[in-house]
Motif scaffolding. Structure first.
Motif, PDB file in Angstrom:
ATOM      1  N   LEU A   1       0.835  -1.199   0.000  1.00 39.86           N
ATOM      2  CA  LEU A   1       0.000   0.000   0.000  1.00 39.86           C
ATOM      3  C   LEU A   1       0.871   1.251   0.000  1.00 39.86           C
ATOM      4  CD1 LEU A   1      -2.691   1.466   0.138  1.00 39.86           C
ATOM      5  CD2 LEU A   1      -2.627   1.203   2.631  1.00 39.86           C
ATOM      6  N   LEU A   2       1.923   1.249   0.804  1.00 46.31           N
ATOM      7  CA  LEU A   2       2.781   2.432   0.897  1.00 46.31           C
ATOM      8  C   LEU A   2       3.485   2.709  -0.421  1.00 46.31           C
ATOM      9  CD1 LEU A   2       4.197   1.691   4.448  1.00 46.31           C
ATOM     10  CD2 LEU A   2       2.376   3.293   3.830  1.00 46.31           C
TER      11      LEU A   2
ATOM     12  N   VAL B   1      -6.101  -1.412   3.836  1.00 50.49           N
ATOM     13  CA  VAL B   1      -6.132  -1.050   5.250  1.00 50.49           C
ATOM     14  C   VAL B   1      -5.898   0.450   5.376  1.00 50.49           C
ATOM     15  CG1 VAL B   1      -5.265  -3.320   5.894  1.00 50.49           C
ATOM     16  CG2 VAL B   1      -3.648  -1.424   5.618  1.00 50.49           C
ATOM     17  N   GLU B   2      -6.075   0.982   6.562  1.00 51.67           N
ATOM     18  CA  GLU B   2      -5.782   2.395   6.792  1.00 51.67           C
ATOM     19  C   GLU B   2      -4.275   2.624   6.744  1.00 51.67           C
ATOM     20  OE1 GLU B   2      -7.634   3.136  10.524  1.00 51.67           O
ATOM     21  OE2 GLU B   2      -9.620   3.439   9.643  1.00 51.67           O
ATOM     22  N   VAL B   3      -3.873   3.830   6.366  1.00 53.45           N
ATOM     23  CA  VAL B   3      -2.451   4.122   6.184  1.00 53.45           C
ATOM     24  C   VAL B   3      -1.666   3.894   7.469  1.00 53.45           C
ATOM     25  CG1 VAL B   3      -0.797   5.971   5.715  1.00 53.45           C
ATOM     26  CG2 VAL B   3      -2.805   5.707   4.257  1.00 53.45           C
ATOM     27  N   GLU B   4      -2.178   4.354   8.604  1.00 58.06           N
ATOM     28  CA  GLU B   4      -1.462   4.157   9.866  1.00 58.06           C
ATOM     29  C   GLU B   4      -1.287   2.674  10.172  1.00 58.06           C
ATOM     30  OE1 GLU B   4      -3.333   8.141   9.797  1.00 58.06           O
ATOM     31  OE2 GLU B   4      -4.069   6.106   9.408  1.00 58.06           O
ATOM     32  N   GLU B   5      -2.284   1.886   9.815  1.00 57.50           N
ATOM     33  CA  GLU B   5      -2.204   0.439  10.017  1.00 57.50           C
ATOM     34  C   GLU B   5      -1.120  -0.159   9.125  1.00 57.50           C
ATOM     35  OE1 GLU B   5      -5.251  -3.376   9.579  1.00 57.50           O
ATOM     36  OE2 GLU B   5      -6.050  -1.325   9.636  1.00 57.50           O
TER      37      GLU B   5
ATOM     38  N   GLN C   1       2.450  -2.022  10.290  1.00 56.13           N
ATOM     39  CA  GLN C   1       2.835  -3.341   9.791  1.00 56.13           C
ATOM     40  C   GLN C   1       4.179  -3.271   9.069  1.00 56.13           C
ATOM     41  OE1 GLN C   1       1.030  -6.443  10.203  1.00 56.13           O
ATOM     42  NE2 GLN C   1       3.124  -7.036   9.632  1.00 56.13           N
ATOM     43  N   ALA C   2       4.431  -2.177   8.349  1.00 58.72           N
ATOM     44  CA  ALA C   2       5.699  -2.020   7.635  1.00 58.72           C
ATOM     45  C   ALA C   2       6.869  -1.930   8.599  1.00 58.72           C
ATOM     46  CB  ALA C   2       5.647  -0.784   6.743  1.00 58.72           C
ATOM     47  N   VAL C   3       6.660  -1.351   9.779  1.00 58.80           N
ATOM     48  CA  VAL C   3       7.716  -1.321  10.793  1.00 58.80           C
ATOM     49  C   VAL C   3       8.051  -2.737  11.237  1.00 58.80           C
ATOM     50  CG1 VAL C   3       8.290  -0.575  13.138  1.00 58.80           C
ATOM     51  CG2 VAL C   3       7.142   0.999  11.574  1.00 58.80           C
TER      52      VAL C   3
ATOM     53  N   ASP D   1       0.429  12.938   9.251  1.00 57.24           N
ATOM     54  CA  ASP D   1       0.964  14.077   9.983  1.00 57.24           C
ATOM     55  C   ASP D   1       1.449  13.579  11.341  1.00 57.24           C
ATOM     56  OD1 ASP D   1      -1.367  13.585  11.376  1.00 57.24           O
ATOM     57  OD2 ASP D   1      -2.374  15.427  10.719  1.00 57.24           O
ATOM     58  N   VAL D   2       1.771  14.498  12.242  1.00 55.95           N
ATOM     59  CA  VAL D   2       2.328  14.087  13.526  1.00 55.95           C
ATOM     60  C   VAL D   2       1.341  13.232  14.309  1.00 55.95           C
ATOM     61  CG1 VAL D   2       1.587  16.211  14.716  1.00 55.95           C
ATOM     62  CG2 VAL D   2       3.556  14.915  15.579  1.00 55.95           C
ATOM     63  N   ASP D   3       0.043  13.533  14.208  1.00 57.06           N
ATOM     64  CA  ASP D   3      -0.950  12.704  14.894  1.00 57.06           C
ATOM     65  C   ASP D   3      -0.980  11.298  14.305  1.00 57.06           C
ATOM     66  OD1 ASP D   3      -1.706  14.756  16.594  1.00 57.06           O
ATOM     67  OD2 ASP D   3      -3.252  15.500  15.226  1.00 57.06           O
ATOM     68  N   GLY D   4      -0.821  11.218  12.985  1.00 51.88           N
ATOM     69  CA  GLY D   4      -0.778   9.907  12.342  1.00 51.88           C
ATOM     70  C   GLY D   4       0.435   9.098  12.781  1.00 51.88           C
ATOM     71  N   ILE D   5       1.588   9.771  12.903  1.00 48.49           N
ATOM     72  CA  ILE D   5       2.791   9.087  13.376  1.00 48.49           C
ATOM     73  C   ILE D   5       2.578   8.574  14.798  1.00 48.49           C
ATOM     74  CG2 ILE D   5       5.172   9.462  14.109  1.00 48.49           C
ATOM     75  CD1 ILE D   5       4.967   9.099  11.128  1.00 48.49           C
ATOM     76  N   ASN D   6       1.967   9.400  15.626  1.00 52.30           N
ATOM     77  CA  ASN D   6       1.691   8.968  16.996  1.00 52.30           C
ATOM     78  C   ASN D   6       0.751   7.764  17.023  1.00 52.30           C
ATOM     79  OD1 ASN D   6       3.319  10.995  18.028  1.00 52.30           O
ATOM     80  ND2 ASN D   6       1.612  12.440  18.273  1.00 52.30           N
ATOM     81  N   GLU D   7      -0.212   7.747  16.095  1.00 54.05           N
ATOM     82  CA  GLU D   7      -1.133   6.615  16.012  1.00 54.05           C
ATOM     83  C   GLU D   7      -0.396   5.349  15.590  1.00 54.05           C
ATOM     84  OE1 GLU D   7      -4.275   4.069  15.981  1.00 54.05           O
ATOM     85  OE2 GLU D   7      -4.095   6.033  16.938  1.00 54.05           O
TER      86      GLU D   7
END
Length: 303
Positions: A74-75, A122-126, A130-132, A154-160
């Motif tokens: 996805l990424l 899936v959602e981008v944050e998800e 998973q990519a990590v 954004d920063v909130d997404g990174i935190n999520e």
């Protein structure tokens, strides 16, 4: 490496499946649906599920395998840096049964997704979380930097993303820097960090312009790729920049992106040798004054 600084971009909606009932509510009869499939205006995914024409193949395949596009697949589709794309990554619900056959190259991630039932991804944050888990730490940091820099999150997404990860991965959060304009810049920054040297990102030097990394105040490191350095005009521009930097006492090393990606140990040794030797002319020499560096914001204004 990139010609455009990071900025927030509008996230394009991800493809969704269309159910038979949704199409009927939109006014299509069963015959209309059959004709649309035959004419290629609709793609049949599985029983009672369709996708609009021009839906990318990876989303169609994932749906036909009983899952959603996930992780680095996805990424990569979104333009985010991933070091190695080793086949389709697909999220499949943990308790899914009676799944159709799929090729051996498909990487399945068995978990419950927070994405809507109709979503083909899936959602981008998800996907980032998973990519990590799927990549070595350095590659994962480069992926996160890229997604953040491009405005995919954004920063909130990174935190999520880090809320979704085990605690052992939280240390990676402190290593992120969305000023990296390309994944190879992140990888080089991390190499320099292991060598014990301070690298500043996207520094603007008067008379030279913006450079990828400035190390210890004297070594300019540029990460060159075919995308931005393939024509003669770009070579002329780069040589003039290097000459202008040298006139001010800077040294410039140009690393090939392909070497950073495929020969990181050789790049590390090259940088270590250059940095161990130090500048040919101390920065305090010559004119006796430090170069003027623009006081630009250290992070994109949208953070």
């Amino acid at each position: 490496m990139s010609d455009d600084p990071g900025r927030m971009q509008t996230r394009s909606p991800l493809p969704e499946a269309l159910s038979t009932s949704a199409l009927r509510e939109a006014g299509l009869t069963r015959r209309d649906i059959s004709n649309a499939v035959r004419q290629g205006r609709l793609i049949r995914l599985r029983l009672g599920r369709y996708a609009p024409e021009h839906t990318p193949e990876i989303f169609v395949d994932a749906a036909r395998w009983g899952g959603r596009v996930d992780c680095i697949s996805l990424l990569a589709h979104l333009g985010v840096f991933v070091h190695t794309h080793d086949g389709p990554h697909v999220q499949i619900d943990r308790h899914a049964t009676r799944l159709p056959p799929r090729p051996a190259r498909v990487r399945c991630h068995w978990r419950t997704s927070s994405a809507p039932a109709t979503s083909l991804a899936v959602e981008v944050e998800e996907a980032l979380a998973q990519a990590v888990l799927c990549q070595p730490a350095r590659h994962a940091i480069a992926t996160l930097d890229s997604a953040w820099h491009l405005g995919v999150v954004d920063v909130d997404g990174i935190n999520e993303v880090f809320r979704r990860l085990p605690r052992t991965f939280q240390v990676l959060r402190t290593l992120l820097d969305p000023r990296s304009e390309a994944g190879v810049e992140t990888l080089v920054r991390l190499i320099l960090r292991t060598l014990g040297h301070r690298a500043e990102l996207q520094v603007v030097i008067e008379g030279v312009g913006r450079v990828d990394l400035l190390v210890d105040g004297w070594l300019i490191v540029e990460c060159d790729s075919r995308q931005f350095h393939s024509g003669w005009e770009s070579h002329v521009r780069d040589r003039r920049r290097d000459a202008a930097a040298l006139a001010q006492g800077y040294c410039t090393v140009r690393l090939l992106a392909v070497d950073v990606l495929s020969r990181p140990d050789a790049v590390r040794l090259q940088l270590q040798d250059i940095l161990d030797r130090g500048p040919a002319v101390p920065r305090s020499g010559g004119s006796g004054r430090r170069p003027r560096i623009d006081a630009r914001p250290r992070r994109p204004t949208w953070l």
